[in-house]
Structure formats: structure tokens, C-alpha cells
Enzyme design. Structure first.
Site, short mmCIF file in Angstrom:
data_model
loop_
_atom_site.label_atom_id
_atom_site.label_comp_id
_atom_site.label_asym_id
_atom_site.label_seq_id
_atom_site.Cartn_x
_atom_site.Cartn_y
_atom_site.Cartn_z
N LYS A 1 1.31 -20.14 35.51
CA LYS A 1 0.62 -20.48 36.77
C LYS A 1 1.07 -21.82 37.32
O LYS A 1 0.41 -22.39 38.17
CB LYS A 1 -0.88 -20.57 36.50
CG LYS A 1 -1.53 -19.29 36.05
CD LYS A 1 -3.00 -19.53 35.83
CE LYS A 1 -3.55 -18.49 34.89
NZ LYS A 1 -4.83 -18.85 34.31
N ASP B 1 10.59 -8.78 28.25
CA ASP B 1 10.80 -7.63 29.15
C ASP B 1 12.28 -7.25 29.30
O ASP B 1 12.58 -6.15 29.76
CB ASP B 1 10.24 -7.95 30.55
CG ASP B 1 8.77 -8.35 30.50
OD1 ASP B 1 8.08 -7.98 29.53
OD2 ASP B 1 8.32 -9.04 31.43
N ARG C 1 -6.06 9.49 21.76
CA ARG C 1 -6.46 8.08 21.59
C ARG C 1 -5.42 7.16 22.23
O ARG C 1 -4.24 7.52 22.32
CB ARG C 1 -6.56 7.72 20.11
CG ARG C 1 -7.66 8.46 19.37
CD ARG C 1 -9.03 7.87 19.69
NE ARG C 1 -10.04 8.41 18.79
CZ ARG C 1 -10.79 9.49 19.06
NH1 ARG C 1 -10.61 10.15 20.19
NH2 ARG C 1 -11.69 9.90 18.19
N HIS D 1 -0.35 -8.46 23.59
CA HIS D 1 0.35 -9.69 23.23
C HIS D 1 0.85 -9.73 21.79
O HIS D 1 1.58 -10.65 21.42
CB HIS D 1 -0.55 -10.90 23.53
CG HIS D 1 -0.81 -11.04 25.00
ND1 HIS D 1 -1.75 -10.28 25.65
CD2 HIS D 1 -0.19 -11.80 25.94
CE1 HIS D 1 -1.73 -10.58 26.94
NE2 HIS D 1 -0.79 -11.50 27.14
O1 F6P Z 1 6.64 -11.12 31.11
C1 F6P Z 1 6.15 -11.02 29.81
C2 F6P Z 1 4.82 -10.31 29.78
O2 F6P Z 1 4.41 -10.21 28.43
C3 F6P Z 1 4.82 -8.95 30.46
O3 F6P Z 1 5.38 -7.94 29.66
C4 F6P Z 1 3.34 -8.80 30.72
O4 F6P Z 1 3.12 -7.93 31.82
C5 F6P Z 1 2.91 -10.19 31.05
O5 F6P Z 1 3.84 -11.07 30.47
C6 F6P Z 1 1.53 -10.53 30.54
O6 F6P Z 1 1.17 -11.77 31.04
P1 F6P Z 1 0.00 -12.65 30.40
O7 F6P Z 1 0.56 -13.33 29.19
O8 F6P Z 1 -0.34 -13.61 31.45
O9 F6P Z 1 -1.13 -11.74 30.01
#
Ligand code: F6P
Length: 365
Positions: A78, A144, A281, A287
Site C-alpha cells: 500500500k 505469481d 470440499r 498465504h
Molecule cells: O502477488 C502475490 C499475491 O500473493 C497474489 O498471489 C495474491 O493475490 C496477493 O498477493 C495477496 O495479497 P495480500 O498479501 O495483500 O493478501
């Protein structure tokens, strides 16, 4: 040794990825070996807006961090100084341009060059600072794997390894209960994690953003398997996958950052259960794909990138991003790296392999 460089700075921006600390260690040791001073900017560019967040990085500061996940510098998605989110009490968040403050502090601190480690957003910011006269070298990071100009970003291999292991584990429980397991993986607008983990983990269906899917075809694959006595199925869904004529599933929106994707796995699972009657399911890996130790591949790539970034600075080759172009690491102009997103080519060898293995992409192909 370059005569003009005395002090460099390093920051890590965007979502973290396993291997960030390995880049930091490698860059710091390579710079230290050239007699340069290294400053660590904490939380992306925040340390150049509030310089109390600057830390000195020497060989002691980077001891024993190659194998550690996260980043010793902290990060944020951010903190774009060109669109910095500000929230005053009782008012909605607005975006202001604080980039000149960054440039001013950069020069005031006597920094000669910046190593910016990050994904597409961070490379765009780095490129914008290069246009404002900051000598910068980018290092591509993202689980990604969607950055143009490099065959791989570090973090991707770890994320795929985690996802593949999860799919392996889900097989036995899916089979035991004769269920469908839907696994939602990250990747934003690119299907790399879903494709690689899905193929390696022998998924039955893989849904990726590059190929709009139809539930009819997804369910066809599951019922075909059922008819052949395979009473369970594994469906891997990229968070950015979308149905034909539909849109991606958005989990959240916040001023000053990209939309947060997520939720498509649950939607697909509910629809599979409704259409096939199979108990279904959902597992959202989230993360977990970004946390923990980097794989050997990611560590080595990160170490190579860190040292290569310092060599580029030494050679005065700024406004470039280090990139993997096997067998070498080379320089790619930041404007090339940020020109477009690297998505999965639908006719790539891995895609063809998946189709030959009988994996469905939900498109009837
Ligand atoms: O760009 C890396 C990533 O892990 C993406 O795969 C995912 O959409 C995004 O960041 C998640 O962001 P945050 O960590 O803000 O939840």
C-alpha cells in the site's frame, strides 16, 4: 570497483515472497566486498518518507538469513509514494503524490543507487523513480511468476512446491471419502501456480485466468471419472479464474492497492456439488504459499539476482531489472519488464502436456 558508488540502498516492496532475504544477503555481501555502504529501507519506500525507518546493513546484519522466509526489511503493498494513501479522521482515504519527498531524502542521505526488489507494481514505481533521476536496478520477485522479461521470479518455485504438496495430501482424503476437493491457489491474473502445481500434482481439472471455464465441462470431467470407477476428483482453481462471460471473484477492495481476489474456489465447489451430487470440499491455500523457507531453486535464484544487481550498479547499468534467461542472469530494461503481464501461453508445452494427460481446463478442449 566503481569509483562513483559509495552508498547504495535496498528495499522490498509488494507482497513478500520466499527468497527476499537471500537477495538482501547477496546484495549486501557483494556491495560490502566493493567497499560500499548499504542502507536498508524499511517497508517498501516508507523508510524514504520517514528516515527513522532506515537501517544500516552490513555482513553481520545479513548473517544466517538465506533460508528465512519473509523479509528483514518488512514490506507493504500500500506504499506507492506516487499514490500514497492518506486517511484523515472522519474522511475517506485519498491518494497523494509524495514521490518528491522520496527523491529529496534519497539525495540527502547520500545514496548513489537503489536496488528495488519487488513485483510488477514495484518495478513500475522503480521505473517512475528512474524517470525522476534515481539510479535504480530492479530485482524481480513474485510467487505469481507474472513478470515479463524473466523466465522465473524467485518465490514461484516455493509456492508451486507448497501447492503441489497440498494437492498430494488432498488426494488421499479425497479418495477415502469419494469426494471432490477444490483447491484455490494464488497467482492473481496469471495461472502459473495453478498450472504447474496442478500438472505436477495430477489434478483432474485446472482452472486458470487465461481460459474462461464452463461448469458443464468441469462437471463432465468429474462424472466421466465417476463412470470409470474413479470416485474422487481434484480440481485446482487459480484465484483469478473466471467463468465464460463472467468476471473474476473479488474478495476485497481498498484505496491505494490492487483488488484482492479470492472466493472462486467456494463458488466452483458449490456448483459441482449441486450439479453432480458429489460431496465437495474447498481448500484455500492462501498465504501458506508465500510463507516459510524458500526452496533451493528460489534461494539460488535470489542469491544470483542480488549479486547480479550489484554488478549492474558497479557497471553503471541503471534503469534495468535483473532477469533469468538460462543459463545466464541478464539485464532487461525496466520499461520492457513493466510493458505487459506474463500470462500462461495457452499453447505452451506445459499446457499441451496437461491436455495430453487428460486434464480438463473446463473449456471442453
Ligand atoms: O502477488 C502475490 C499475491 O500473493 C497474489 O498471489 C495474491 O493475490 C496477493 O498477493 C495477496 O495479497 P495480500 O498479501 O495483500 O493478501
Amino acid at each position: 570497483m566503481s569509483r562513483s558508488i559509495r552508498r547504495i540502498a535496498i528495499n522490498t516492496g509488494g507482497g513478500d515472497a520466499p527468497g527476499l532475504n537471500a537477495v538482501i544477503r547477496s546484495a549486501v555481501l557483494a556491495a560490502d566486498g566493493r567497499g560500499w555502504d548499504v542502507l536498508g529501507i524499511r517497508r517498501g519506500y516508507a523508510g524514504l518518507l520517514d528516515t527513522s525507518k532506515i537501517v544500516q546493513l552490513d555482513s553481520d546484519a545479513v548473517r544466517g538469513i538465506t533460508h528465512l522466509g519473509g523479509t528483514i526489511l518488512g514490506t507493504t503493498n500500500k506504499g506507492d509514494p506516487f499514490e500514497f494513501p492518506v486517511t484523515l479522521p472522519g474522511q475517506p482515504t485519498t491518494l497523494i503524490d509524495r514521490s518528491d519527498e522520496v527523491v529529496e531524502n534519497f539525495h540527502r542521505l547520500g545514496i548513489d543507487a537503489l536496488i528495488a526488489i519487488g513485483g510488477d507494481g514495484s518495478m513500475r514505481i522503480a521505473s517512475a523513480f528512474a524517470a525522476k533521476g534515481i539510479p535504480v536496478v530492479g530485482v524481480p520477485k513474485t510467487i505469481d511468476n507474472d513478470l515479463t522479461g524473466t523466465v522465473a521470479t524467485f518465490g514461484f518455485d516455493t509456492a508451486v512446491t507448497v501447492a503441489t504438496e497440498a494437492i498430494d495430501r488432498l488426494h488421499s482424503t479425497a479418495e477415502a471419502h469419494e469426494r471432490v476437493m477444490v483447491v484455490e491457489v494464488m497467482g492473481r491474473y496469471a495461472g502459473w501456480i495453478a498450472l504447474h502445481s496442478g500438472v505436477a500434482g495430477t489434478a483432474d481439472v485446472i482452472l486458470i485466468p487465461e481460459i474462461p471455464f464452463a461448469m458443464e465441462h468441469v462437471c463432465e470431467k468429474i462424472t466421466d471419472r465417476e463412470a470409470r470407477g474413479r470416485r474422487f476428483s481434484i480440481v485446482v482453481v487459480a484465484e483469478g479464474a473466471a467463468p465464460e462471460g463472467g468476471t473474476m471473484t473479488i474478495k476485497g477492495e481498498e484505496v491505494g492497492r490492487e483488488v484482492l481476489l479470492g472466493g472462486i474456489g467456494e463458488l466452483v465447489a458449490a456448483e459441482i456439488q449441486r450439479r453432480t451430487g458429489k460431496e465437495t470440499r474447498t481448500v484455500v491455500l492462501g498465504h501458506i504459499q508465500r510463507g516459510g523457507q524458500p526452496t533451493t531453486f528460489d534461494r539460488l535464484l535470489a542469491l544470483r539476482f542480488g549479486a547480479a544487481a550489484v554488478r549492474l550498479i558497479d557497471e553503471g547499468r541503471f534503469n534495468n531489472m535483473v532477469a533469468l534467461d538460462p543459463p545466464v542472469v541478464r539485464a532487461v530494461p525496466l520499461e520492457v519488464a513493466t510493458s505487459r503481464m506474463k500470462c500462461v501461453p495457452v499453447d505452451s508445452d506445459t499446457m499441451l502436456t496437461a491436455r495430453d494427460l487428460g486434464i480438463s481446463f473446463g473449456d471442453g478442449g
